[in-house]
Write a protein that holds these residues in place. Structure first.
Motif, PDB file in Angstrom:
ATOM      1  N   ARG A   1     -26.179   8.226 -20.252  1.00  0.00           N
ATOM      2  CA  ARG A   1     -25.193   8.762 -19.329  1.00  0.00           C
ATOM      3  C   ARG A   1     -26.061   9.595 -18.304  1.00  0.00           C
ATOM      4  NH1 ARG A   1     -21.324   7.969 -17.190  1.00  0.00           N
ATOM      5  NH2 ARG A   1     -20.745   6.681 -18.870  1.00  0.00           N
ATOM      6  N   GLN A   2     -26.872  10.131 -18.705  1.00  0.00           N
ATOM      7  CA  GLN A   2     -27.765  10.933 -17.578  1.00  0.00           C
ATOM      8  C   GLN A   2     -28.408   9.882 -16.666  1.00  0.00           C
ATOM      9  OE1 GLN A   2     -31.409  11.109 -16.926  1.00  0.00           O
ATOM     10  NE2 GLN A   2     -31.063  12.446 -15.225  1.00  0.00           N
ATOM     11  N   GLU A   3     -28.878   8.650 -16.991  1.00  0.00           N
ATOM     12  CA  GLU A   3     -29.515   7.693 -16.301  1.00  0.00           C
ATOM     13  C   GLU A   3     -28.356   7.010 -15.268  1.00  0.00           C
ATOM     14  OE1 GLU A   3     -31.137   4.746 -19.101  1.00  0.00           O
ATOM     15  OE2 GLU A   3     -33.072   5.974 -19.363  1.00  0.00           O
ATOM     16  N   ILE A   4     -27.325   6.688 -15.887  1.00  0.00           N
ATOM     17  CA  ILE A   4     -26.264   6.388 -14.913  1.00  0.00           C
ATOM     18  C   ILE A   4     -25.766   7.342 -13.945  1.00  0.00           C
ATOM     19  CG2 ILE A   4     -23.626   5.977 -14.999  1.00  0.00           C
ATOM     20  CD1 ILE A   4     -24.186   4.669 -17.729  1.00  0.00           C
ATOM     21  N   ASP A   5     -25.656   8.873 -14.272  1.00  0.00           N
ATOM     22  CA  ASP A   5     -25.417   9.899 -13.459  1.00  0.00           C
ATOM     23  C   ASP A   5     -26.320   9.976 -12.308  1.00  0.00           C
ATOM     24  OD1 ASP A   5     -22.940  10.147 -14.720  1.00  0.00           O
ATOM     25  OD2 ASP A   5     -23.638  12.022 -15.621  1.00  0.00           O
ATOM     26  N   SER A   6     -27.794   9.392 -12.694  1.00  0.00           N
ATOM     27  CA  SER A   6     -28.793   9.802 -11.730  1.00  0.00           C
ATOM     28  C   SER A   6     -28.950   8.614 -10.933  1.00  0.00           C
ATOM     29  CB  SER A   6     -30.159  10.008 -12.360  1.00  0.00           C
ATOM     30  OG  SER A   6     -30.508   9.288 -13.179  1.00  0.00           O
ATOM     31  N   GLY A   7     -28.368   7.382 -11.133  1.00  0.00           N
ATOM     32  CA  GLY A   7     -28.234   6.215 -10.421  1.00  0.00           C
ATOM     33  C   GLY A   7     -29.548   5.251 -11.015  1.00  0.00           C
ATOM     34  N   LYS A   8     -30.133   5.510 -11.886  1.00  0.00           N
ATOM     35  CA  LYS A   8     -31.291   4.571 -12.763  1.00  0.00           C
ATOM     36  C   LYS A   8     -30.502   3.529 -13.342  1.00  0.00           C
ATOM     37  CE  LYS A   8     -34.362   8.411 -13.047  1.00  0.00           C
ATOM     38  NZ  LYS A   8     -35.102   9.415 -13.837  1.00  0.00           N
ATOM     39  N   ARG A   9     -29.306   3.672 -13.813  1.00  0.00           N
ATOM     40  CA  ARG A   9     -28.528   2.570 -14.605  1.00  0.00           C
ATOM     41  C   ARG A   9     -27.241   2.420 -13.977  1.00  0.00           C
ATOM     42  NH1 ARG A   9     -28.671   1.207 -20.377  1.00  0.00           N
ATOM     43  NH2 ARG A   9     -30.701   2.569 -20.805  1.00  0.00           N
ATOM     44  N   GLU A  10     -26.848   0.989 -14.221  1.00  0.00           N
ATOM     45  CA  GLU A  10     -25.678   0.560 -13.720  1.00  0.00           C
ATOM     46  C   GLU A  10     -24.424   1.159 -14.402  1.00  0.00           C
ATOM     47  OE1 GLU A  10     -24.592  -1.285 -11.081  1.00  0.00           O
ATOM     48  OE2 GLU A  10     -26.519  -1.145 -10.411  1.00  0.00           O
ATOM     49  N   GLY A  11     -23.401   1.575 -14.003  1.00  0.00           N
ATOM     50  CA  GLY A  11     -22.278   2.119 -14.581  1.00  0.00           C
ATOM     51  C   GLY A  11     -21.305   2.943 -13.830  1.00  0.00           C
TER      52      GLY A  11
ATOM     53  N   ASN B   1     -16.546  15.716 -31.053  1.00  0.00           N
ATOM     54  CA  ASN B   1     -17.207  16.898 -31.866  1.00  0.00           C
ATOM     55  C   ASN B   1     -18.467  16.962 -31.516  1.00  0.00           C
ATOM     56  OD1 ASN B   1     -15.013  16.835 -33.508  1.00  0.00           O
ATOM     57  ND2 ASN B   1     -15.591  15.555 -35.060  1.00  0.00           N
ATOM     58  N   ASN B   2     -19.166  15.859 -31.013  1.00  0.00           N
ATOM     59  CA  ASN B   2     -20.548  16.031 -30.548  1.00  0.00           C
ATOM     60  C   ASN B   2     -20.761  16.562 -29.314  1.00  0.00           C
ATOM     61  OD1 ASN B   2     -21.807  15.060 -33.047  1.00  0.00           O
ATOM     62  ND2 ASN B   2     -21.864  13.039 -32.155  1.00  0.00           N
ATOM     63  N   ALA B   3     -19.703  16.258 -28.376  1.00  0.00           N
ATOM     64  CA  ALA B   3     -19.601  17.057 -27.104  1.00  0.00           C
ATOM     65  C   ALA B   3     -19.582  18.644 -27.257  1.00  0.00           C
ATOM     66  CB  ALA B   3     -18.581  16.264 -26.346  1.00  0.00           C
ATOM     67  N   ASN B   4     -18.570  19.198 -28.066  1.00  0.00           N
ATOM     68  CA  ASN B   4     -18.449  20.260 -28.453  1.00  0.00           C
ATOM     69  C   ASN B   4     -19.565  21.190 -29.292  1.00  0.00           C
ATOM     70  OD1 ASN B   4     -16.095  19.852 -26.773  1.00  0.00           O
ATOM     71  ND2 ASN B   4     -14.810  19.667 -28.784  1.00  0.00           N
ATOM     72  N   LYS B   5     -20.232  20.265 -30.174  1.00  0.00           N
ATOM     73  CA  LYS B   5     -21.127  20.934 -30.846  1.00  0.00           C
ATOM     74  C   LYS B   5     -22.538  21.279 -30.366  1.00  0.00           C
ATOM     75  CE  LYS B   5     -23.682  19.749 -35.270  1.00  0.00           C
ATOM     76  NZ  LYS B   5     -23.936  18.933 -36.135  1.00  0.00           N
ATOM     77  N   PHE B   6     -22.749  20.713 -29.133  1.00  0.00           N
ATOM     78  CA  PHE B   6     -24.151  20.873 -28.450  1.00  0.00           C
ATOM     79  C   PHE B   6     -23.645  21.446 -27.124  1.00  0.00           C
ATOM     80  CE2 PHE B   6     -25.091  17.625 -31.663  1.00  0.00           C
ATOM     81  CZ  PHE B   6     -26.120  18.281 -32.189  1.00  0.00           C
ATOM     82  N   SER B   7     -24.290  22.428 -26.680  1.00  0.00           N
ATOM     83  CA  SER B   7     -24.209  23.167 -25.402  1.00  0.00           C
ATOM     84  C   SER B   7     -24.793  22.119 -24.402  1.00  0.00           C
ATOM     85  CB  SER B   7     -24.967  24.484 -25.213  1.00  0.00           C
ATOM     86  OG  SER B   7     -26.373  24.145 -25.471  1.00  0.00           O
ATOM     87  N   PRO B   8     -24.220  22.131 -23.147  1.00  0.00           N
ATOM     88  CA  PRO B   8     -24.918  21.327 -22.040  1.00  0.00           C
ATOM     89  C   PRO B   8     -26.460  21.470 -22.008  1.00  0.00           C
ATOM     90  CG  PRO B   8     -22.874  22.168 -21.159  1.00  0.00           C
ATOM     91  CD  PRO B   8     -23.241  22.704 -22.477  1.00  0.00           C
ATOM     92  N   GLU B   9     -26.964  22.533 -22.164  1.00  0.00           N
ATOM     93  CA  GLU B   9     -28.420  22.942 -22.217  1.00  0.00           C
ATOM     94  C   GLU B   9     -29.117  22.351 -23.127  1.00  0.00           C
ATOM     95  OE1 GLU B   9     -25.961  25.437 -22.311  1.00  0.00           O
ATOM     96  OE2 GLU B   9     -25.825  26.058 -20.083  1.00  0.00           O
ATOM     97  N   VAL B  10     -28.591  22.412 -24.491  1.00  0.00           N
ATOM     98  CA  VAL B  10     -29.405  21.558 -25.563  1.00  0.00           C
ATOM     99  C   VAL B  10     -29.149  19.998 -24.932  1.00  0.00           C
ATOM    100  CG1 VAL B  10     -29.182  20.927 -27.835  1.00  0.00           C
ATOM    101  CG2 VAL B  10     -28.817  23.346 -27.297  1.00  0.00           C
ATOM    102  N   ARG B  11     -28.180  19.619 -24.655  1.00  0.00           N
ATOM    103  CA  ARG B  11     -28.306  18.059 -24.134  1.00  0.00           C
ATOM    104  C   ARG B  11     -29.231  17.996 -23.253  1.00  0.00           C
ATOM    105  NH1 ARG B  11     -22.086  17.692 -23.206  1.00  0.00           N
ATOM    106  NH2 ARG B  11     -21.927  19.709 -24.112  1.00  0.00           N
ATOM    107  N   GLU B  12     -29.155  18.598 -22.164  1.00  0.00           N
ATOM    108  CA  GLU B  12     -30.187  18.282 -21.147  1.00  0.00           C
ATOM    109  C   GLU B  12     -31.654  18.517 -21.420  1.00  0.00           C
ATOM    110  OE1 GLU B  12     -29.001  21.401 -18.025  1.00  0.00           O
ATOM    111  OE2 GLU B  12     -27.214  20.564 -17.942  1.00  0.00           O
ATOM    112  N   ARG B  13     -31.927  19.511 -22.474  1.00  0.00           N
ATOM    113  CA  ARG B  13     -33.213  19.386 -22.908  1.00  0.00           C
ATOM    114  C   ARG B  13     -33.707  18.340 -23.714  1.00  0.00           C
ATOM    115  NH1 ARG B  13     -35.391  22.143 -27.712  1.00  0.00           N
ATOM    116  NH2 ARG B  13     -37.639  22.682 -27.459  1.00  0.00           N
ATOM    117  N   ALA B  14     -32.772  17.696 -24.665  1.00  0.00           N
ATOM    118  CA  ALA B  14     -32.956  16.713 -25.314  1.00  0.00           C
ATOM    119  C   ALA B  14     -33.290  15.452 -24.689  1.00  0.00           C
ATOM    120  CB  ALA B  14     -31.817  16.378 -26.302  1.00  0.00           C
ATOM    121  N   VAL B  15     -32.370  15.362 -23.550  1.00  0.00           N
ATOM    122  CA  VAL B  15     -32.824  14.364 -22.691  1.00  0.00           C
ATOM    123  C   VAL B  15     -33.960  14.302 -21.818  1.00  0.00           C
ATOM    124  CG1 VAL B  15     -31.736  13.048 -20.606  1.00  0.00           C
ATOM    125  CG2 VAL B  15     -30.110  13.583 -22.356  1.00  0.00           C
TER     126      VAL B  15
END
Length: 109
Positions: free
Chosen positions: A55-65, A4-18
């Motif tokens: 999730r962003q930290e993992i995707d950018s390599g700053k966090r393990e996972g 629900n949260n994945a669909n409720k917020f656009s990728p742009e909003v998520r990126e801005r929040a992060v």
């Protein structure tokens, strides 16, 4: 993160929040406090925003996972594996059925 949260917020909003959390992280004694401060402004829960940040930290390599693409590939392979196991079970059952039918036919001759 729930679907629900994945669909409720656009990728742009998520990126801005992060990005907001990352930009203001130094203003707070902990990541959680930064997230708690910014989440209401975005309109999401603190836990949801924390998940996005991690999730962003993992995707950018700053966090393990596992990265998002690795997670997607793992899910795809798990679905494929499940489907193949199901197909093997069906074939095994059909093979046993036809083998038994062949045996029954030979004894009737």
């Amino acid at each position: 993160m729930s679907k629900n949260n994945a669909n409720k917020f656009s990728p742009e909003v998520r990126e801005r929040a992060v990005r907001l959390v990352q930009e203001h992280r130094a203003d707070y004694p902990s990541l959680w406090l930064a997230v708690e401060s910014i989440a209401p402004k975005i309109g999401c829960s603190s836990q949801t925003l924390l998940t996005w940040v991690k999730r962003q930290e993992i995707d950018s390599g700053k966090r393990e996972g596992l990265t998002t693409s690795e997670r997607d590939e793992l899910k795809r392979l798990q679905r494929e594996n499940k489907e193949l196991r199901r197909a093997n079970d069906i074939l095994r059952t059909a093979s046993a059925f036809f083998a038994q039918a062949e045996l029954d036919r030979k004894f009737k001759l």
